[in-house]
Scaffold this motif. Sequence first.
Motif, PDB file in Angstrom:
ATOM      1  N   VAL A 632       0.839  -1.191   0.000  1.00 16.19           N
ATOM      2  CA  VAL A 632       0.000   0.000   0.000  1.00 16.19           C
ATOM      3  C   VAL A 632       0.879   1.247   0.000  1.00 16.19           C
ATOM      4  O   VAL A 632       2.032   1.229   0.449  1.00 16.19           O
ATOM      5  CB  VAL A 632      -0.946   0.035   1.213  1.00 16.19           C
ATOM      6  N   HIS A 636      -4.013   3.691  -0.642  1.00 18.62           N
ATOM      7  CA  HIS A 636      -4.213   2.978  -1.907  1.00 18.62           C
ATOM      8  C   HIS A 636      -3.354   1.727  -1.996  1.00 18.62           C
ATOM      9  O   HIS A 636      -2.223   1.691  -1.518  1.00 18.62           O
ATOM     10  CB  HIS A 636      -3.907   3.889  -3.092  1.00 18.62           C
ATOM     11  N   ARG A 637      -3.876   0.708  -2.648  1.00 17.40           N
ATOM     12  CA  ARG A 637      -3.113  -0.495  -2.941  1.00 17.40           C
ATOM     13  C   ARG A 637      -2.315  -0.260  -4.206  1.00 17.40           C
ATOM     14  O   ARG A 637      -2.871   0.116  -5.239  1.00 17.40           O
ATOM     15  CB  ARG A 637      -4.057  -1.683  -3.124  1.00 17.40           C
TER      16      ARG A 637
END
Length: 719
Positions: A632, A636-637
Amino acid sequence: MASEFAKLCEMCSKLDIQRITHLPHPCRELLPCSTSPNVGRYPAYIALGSVGEIKSRRLGCDLCHLIAERLDKEPSDLSGECRITEISEFCNFKLPKTVEVQDPSVTHFHLTQASVIFDTSEANLFQGPSLPWELKSRDTRGTHYILCLQAKARSYAEARNPTLVSTQTEQEFLGTIGGRCVSVQVNTQLIRSWLEQCENKHGRDCRPSLPLPVEQAREPTFVIDVIQSCLVYTPSQCRYVALSYVWGTVPVYKHLEENTQNLRKTGSLHSLPIPATIQDAIILVHAIGERYLWVDSLCIIQNDLQMLQAEITRMGSIYSKALFTIIAASGDNADSGLPGVRRGSREQVQKALKFTNCELLTVIDVRQTPGGLDDTPWAQRAWTFQERILSNRVLVFSESQVYWSCRAAVFSEERALEDVRDIDQRLFSFPQKVAADCLSWEPLQPSEYGDLYADLLSGYRKRRLSYQTDILNAFNGVSEILAALQDDTFFWGLPGSLFSYAMTWHFTGHSTRNHVLVPIVGSNGLKETIPVPSWSWAAWSGDSNHPPFLHAGDGGPVRPVIDFNIVDSKHQLIRIKERPWQDHPNDGVHPLWQEQEPHRLQSLTQCSHSQIGQLYFWTSFANVRAVRRWRVQGPHRVGRVEYTLSPPPNFQPDQGPANYRSEIVLQDFIVVAARGVRTLILLAIEWKDGVAYREGTVAVDEADWLQIKNRQWQLITLG
């Protein structure tokens, strides 16, 4: 400039212009040669002073003025130093056979140019100048090229160099080498000479013929007749030029079913709102003495789905069979035009310094622009990927000049090198890295074929598409040519002969299902809208900086261990025929994880699902307690999802680096391939209405898979 000859300040007058403009240096080493022509003979550089000093001399010195102009474009530290190299290796080449060399030990010659370098190695906390190709990183320490100069081309005889020409040939005009003045308008006769040289001197190696099945059946339906200014059906054995350009966001006049009759009327293209790039291509083709031009927006009926599909499957043939392809690399839309074709469409960017017995020209090579062609909208567009690598010859329009590139030579408006042969193009090559260098026109061994496919796929997925529905269409030309060369069949972007290997793709970064629906014309002639199957890379979208990657390498080659069957466009179940893996001495020994007698496939009438693109196969299946892990950045990934089977009992989620997340899941896995001898490649799957869908891949040791107690042999429908 105020006078005919260049003015130099006291500092620049110290330069030995004769050395800088010295014509080719003979060399006795074999190519490739690592010997620089100035080693042990000339000083490495001459100091020109600081930025402040150079700018203060700009009004009284033409060379300082040129350097100051370049420095003005970037933020600069006035205390930074500039220096000029007297001799800098440009390229190695052999003279034409007609030129006699007195010294038989001379194998080749070095052509040189001078370079002005900004030296920042001793500047503390220096913030400029950032040269164009360094703008991304803004790392401005070290040294940077500011300006390159080359001698204006002279004939060999004019050079009067006894090491280059004998008395017998001294008076003959044998062509020129070196720099060439680039005018504001393209020299169409020069372009014509490049084509003629390629056709007459380069032989079959430059433009090989296509495989027979493609050669016989693949002609574009329409071409533009540039003399009659209208569309015509493609004549037999047509000699046509193709255009590769960016549509962009401007309106593009298209060939539709309702205007097809009008487009075939003589002179119709004169009165229609044709984008400037296409208009310029028509003018150019006519000016160089050719008659036919192929452009996608006009030569394909855009709202005729059946024709559109047929022409898209011919893209490989259309571009590879073209006489050459015009690449509009300078603009971001179809109205950008081709600089230099029409008056006023190109600026004069090249500068000259004239002396009593020679002339220096600035180098305007496109590689001095930010990222070269790699950073242009044209080079970032997915459709143009196949258009470039499948074209045997290309004519590239940049903002400032035109380049020619074929499989045997590279030419440009600013460098006169047409008469030399065997140029070492390490420093003078087509200014974009392409997989075409590796594209063979002979069948490859499976390992070489797999590597080429992986490279092409990776290069293609780094580019951008305006419409995800085109994700397979824009790769179709590559698939077509590879299938013909390898006697292969492609299924949703994957080669059938290497299907197990191609199934092992994974994105190196984050990716998500794009749920793309593609229109096809079925066997009954009716239009169907079909989802791209999850097992195809085309069903997934990710960061262009992290394209799909195929499993290979350390564990040995990927080998097929599953019999895959697919539902084709006729809703028939066909077997995908893979090449057998024959590299392992124990091949044929039945693996322990595989059932001795796999059940026969049910017929499609017995299957509850029979959607086009679905795979049917028997394989080893298990529901496993696994660790699902991802990287991450903030909320967000950013990394791909990774799986670890059978974590230790004391494992706690989120163990590990702070920028990673993990969780324990019960995940279904199936075997789809093997790598080497003892490694299995699994797909992580999810289920919907009895159909499995791909989620990710993982490689596991065969022994670990055998330890899983709930393994079972199961018929899988993979959508």
